[in-house]
Enzyme design. Structure first.
Site, PDB file in Angstrom:
ATOM      1  N   ASP A  66      28.836  24.688  66.635  1.00  0.00           N
ATOM      2  CA  ASP A  66      29.072  23.283  66.954  1.00  0.00           C
ATOM      3  C   ASP A  66      30.247  22.727  66.154  1.00  0.00           C
ATOM      4  OD1 ASP A  66      26.739  23.578  68.374  1.00  0.00           O
ATOM      5  OD2 ASP A  66      25.654  21.961  67.362  1.00  0.00           O
ATOM      6  N   HIS A 107      28.016  26.376  62.689  1.00  0.00           N
ATOM      7  CA  HIS A 107      29.118  25.423  62.836  1.00  0.00           C
ATOM      8  C   HIS A 107      30.438  26.103  62.486  1.00  0.00           C
ATOM      9  CE1 HIS A 107      25.465  23.050  62.258  1.00  0.00           C
ATOM     10  NE2 HIS A 107      26.060  22.083  62.926  1.00  0.00           N
TER      11      HIS A 107
END
Length: 212
Positions: free
Chosen positions: A35, A181
């Site tokens: 993400d 991430h």
């Protein structure tokens, strides 16, 4: 530390056609998801690492960053990874009006469409918050949200060796969708150690399928 929060175990009770928290449970496959990118500093070395090990993953991208980093988006797609929608601004949906949430989703879909030609993309809401309004809207549109069943906790500012220790002690299981991430070096640094180990153990890493 809990890598499998109860909240997302409860979401698993909803149909996959609306909220997906796990993938194919074939005994081998896991799903790495990243993400908050694309990031010009952290995404390229992560892509290098995935390419080195022939691993495919899913990238949930922020629309504002897509506008600033089109070459990185092209590379993610060209190397066989999935492009996902992570909103336009990455502000939490919790206090947004429904109209604003939909604007964030649709504008990012349009940006990503310029790269892959798809009108809609798998959606992961920022901070994991959806709300009943979007759940109803996505159900009517036959679209699905992608969550996760395994939280790597890579957003915590902890030593890399601590993260590696957690991943070794409690690794992703077959079918797990792993939250990571690419807006810091933590995922890359941990995976540079763990991916070779996991691949030797027979783990397979795939991108999530696109779909409604």
């Amino acid at each position: 530390m809990n890598m499998r929060p109860r909240k997302y175990q409860l979401l698993n009770l909803l149909p996959d056609a609306l909220v997906q928290t796990t993938g194919l449970r074939d005994g081998h496959t896991r799903y790495l998801t990243f993400d908050d990118g694309p990031d010009p500093t952290y995404t390229p070395p992560l892509l290098d690492l995935l390419a080195k090990h022939n691993v495919k993953a899913s990238f949930f991208l922020v629309g504002q960053k897509v506008e600033r980093q089109p070459k990185l988006v092209e590379r993610i797609l060209a190397e066989g990874h999935m492009l996902g929608n992570h909103s336009y601004s990455h502000w939490s949906f919790k206090r947004m009006t429904t109209r604003k949430k939909l604007s964030e989703i649709h504008s990012t879909d349009a940006l990503l469409s310029a790269f892959d030609g798809r009108l809609q993309h798998r959606m992961r809401p920022p901070h994991g918050y959806v709300g009943a309004d979007l759940l109803c809207y996505f159900a009517m549109q036959r679209r699905s949200f992608v969550y996760w069943s395994y939280d790597s906790l890579d957003y915590q500012d902890r030593p890399t060796q601590e993260m590696i220790g957690r991943l070794r002690a409690d690794p992703p299981l077959p079918g797990d969708i792993v939250l990571m991430h690419d807006d810091s070096s933590r995922a890359h640094d941990a995976l540079s150690v763990m991916l070779p180990e996991w691949l030797l153990e027979g783990h397979i890493f795939r991108a999530l399928p696109q779909g409604a």
